[in-house]
Write a protein that holds these residues in place. Structure first.
Motif, PDB file in Angstrom:
ATOM      1  N   ASP A 286      94.625   0.201 -24.607  1.00 50.19           N
ATOM      2  CA  ASP A 286      93.598  -0.615 -23.971  1.00 50.19           C
ATOM      3  C   ASP A 286      92.223  -0.092 -24.381  1.00 50.19           C
ATOM      4  O   ASP A 286      92.010   1.128 -24.482  1.00 50.19           O
ATOM      5  CB  ASP A 286      93.735  -0.568 -22.448  1.00 50.19           C
ATOM      6  CG  ASP A 286      95.019  -1.236 -21.966  1.00 50.19           C
ATOM      7  OD1 ASP A 286      95.752  -1.783 -22.816  1.00 50.19           O
ATOM      8  OD2 ASP A 286      95.289  -1.204 -20.755  1.00 50.19           O
TER       9      ASP A 286
ATOM     10  N   VAL B 209      91.206  -4.651 -27.736  1.00 55.13           N
ATOM     11  CA  VAL B 209      92.309  -4.822 -26.788  1.00 55.13           C
ATOM     12  C   VAL B 209      91.768  -4.630 -25.385  1.00 55.13           C
ATOM     13  O   VAL B 209      91.304  -3.541 -25.032  1.00 55.13           O
ATOM     14  CB  VAL B 209      93.441  -3.810 -27.069  1.00 55.13           C
ATOM     15  CG1 VAL B 209      94.537  -3.955 -26.023  1.00 55.13           C
ATOM     16  CG2 VAL B 209      94.011  -4.012 -28.465  1.00 55.13           C
TER      17      VAL B 209
ATOM     18  N   SER C 125      97.034  -4.655 -21.868  1.00 56.74           N
ATOM     19  CA  SER C 125      98.341  -4.828 -22.500  1.00 56.74           C
ATOM     20  C   SER C 125      99.424  -4.732 -21.435  1.00 56.74           C
ATOM     21  O   SER C 125      99.241  -4.098 -20.397  1.00 56.74           O
ATOM     22  CB  SER C 125      98.554  -3.755 -23.582  1.00 56.74           C
ATOM     23  OG  SER C 125      98.361  -2.457 -23.033  1.00 56.74           O
TER      24      SER C 125
ATOM     25  N   TYR D 138      99.373  -7.888 -26.215  1.00 62.45           N
ATOM     26  CA  TYR D 138      98.019  -7.361 -26.098  1.00 62.45           C
ATOM     27  C   TYR D 138      97.036  -8.508 -25.894  1.00 62.45           C
ATOM     28  O   TYR D 138      97.041  -9.487 -26.658  1.00 62.45           O
ATOM     29  CB  TYR D 138      97.657  -6.568 -27.353  1.00 62.45           C
ATOM     30  CG  TYR D 138      98.649  -5.466 -27.657  1.00 62.45           C
ATOM     31  CD1 TYR D 138      98.491  -4.186 -27.139  1.00 62.45           C
ATOM     32  CD2 TYR D 138      99.761  -5.724 -28.463  1.00 62.45           C
ATOM     33  CE1 TYR D 138      99.412  -3.177 -27.412  1.00 62.45           C
ATOM     34  CE2 TYR D 138     100.689  -4.729 -28.737  1.00 62.45           C
ATOM     35  CZ  TYR D 138     100.518  -3.465 -28.206  1.00 62.45           C
ATOM     36  OH  TYR D 138     101.425  -2.482 -28.471  1.00 62.45           O
TER      37      TYR D 138
END
Length: 336
Positions: A52, A69, A72, A81
């Motif tokens: 993340d 990202v 997730s 993601y």
């Protein structure tokens, strides 16, 4: 014949090309090593490859974009993601599998640049210079006022204030396009750029017809329709007429535009829903240049949302299911 549904993300929100909805990446854009890496990730889908907040490179349509990202989670026994494409509206955020992502390494960045070159995409610096000439007239007017304001200190203060106001406005502007209309944009892009087909002009119904039909629809639905609805539609028409030749056309459509819009003819009387829908992709980046109060922006968003639902409900009537072959412009680039 209908094209296969293939989506494509635009290059940059400041460039003249259109932003199109998401899709899976094309096999033609990957080399053998890419396929091997993606296959390994599929085979180990229960392994988390990206963290993340990690910045990554993401396949989107035929190109690779910088992304981040956001979060997730495991979905259907594999890691998914939720990514945000850097420099793009959050409306393009999406859940993707690990096979769509790559680590942000120098090697993968070179792969991104090579793919951009293959696609004919201009370097960032060139695109930046190009988009400077496409700032809205309202923004230019504001800058002219600033220049006339003598002292440099006042100028810097004014510009700083304007930038903050624009940044605030940018956060407020969000136009959610229904999924079926996003797919319409995908088909539209594919017709023009892959199949060398164009919308047959003049369109019927044209944009003026559609706006009139929507106004009648609102009048029937509401006992007392606000006068602001009519004003919003007039503004929408004005925006379209001014934006069409600057940021709404693909290169392959420019000859047709010059042949179809002559003298004092309004583009709204020539073009139809296909090109009007493209405007809603660009509005989030156009509106921040206009000094609009937050309350009015909220009203605009609500009315735009209702109008898009109206287009969706009348999609089969307003939009073409096929375009005409373009025999004059086979050598033009795919997009702006």
């Amino acid at each position: 014949m209908q094209p296969q549904h293939r989506q494509r993300k635009p290059r940059n929100q400041k460039e003249a090309g259109l932003a199109l909805p998401r899709t899976t990446r094309m096999a033609t854009s990957k080399d053998d090593s890419d396929n091997s890496a993606a296959n390994r990730r599929r085979a180990n889908s229960n392994t988390k490859f990206f963290d993340d907040a990690e910045k990554v490179l993401a396949y989107h349509g035929p190109r690779i974009y910088e992304a981040k990202v956001l979060k997730s989670e495991i979905r259907k026994n594999e890691w998914k993601y939720f990514v945000h494409y850097l420099g793009w509206s959050k409306t393009w955020d999406e859940w993707v599998g690990a096979d769509r992502l790559m680590k942000k390494t120098p090697e993968n960045e070179r792969k991104q640049q090579a793919l951009d070159k293959k696609q004919g995409v201009e370097p960032k610096s060139a695109r930046s210079n190009q988009t400077k000439s496409k700032i809205s007239d309202d923004a230019k007017a504001d800058k002219d006022k600033v220049k006339s304001n003598g002292a440099k200190g006042k100028k810097r203060k004014h510009e700083s204030s304007a930038e903050k106001e624009n940044a605030t406005s940018a956060k407020l502007v969000a136009i959610e396009i229904p999924d079926s209309l996003k797919q319409q944009l995908v088909d539209d892009w594919a017709f023009v750029n892959e199949q060398n087909q164009l919308v047959k002009l003049p369109r019927s119904p044209n944009i003026d017809d559609i706006l009139k039909s929507y106004l009648e629809h609102r009048a029937e639905k509401e006992d007392k329709m606000s006068d602001s609805v009519g004003e919003i539609l007039k503004g929408l028409r004005c925006y379209f007429d001014r934006a069409l030749p600057v940021i709404l056309l693909y290169n392959k459509e420019r000859v047709q535009y010059r042949e179809s819009v002559k003298d004092d003819v309004s583009p709204s009387t020539v073009y139809g829903a296909e090109h009007l829908l493209r405007l809603f992709v660009k509005l989030p980046e156009l509106l921040p240049y206009v000094n609009i109060e937050e309350e009015i922006l909220t009203s605009l968003q609500e009315n735009f949302h209702d109008f898009l639902l109206f287009l969706e409900n009348n999609q089969s009537s307003f939009f073409l299911s096929s375009y005409d072959d373009d025999d004059d412009d086979d050598d033009d680039d795919d997009d702006e």
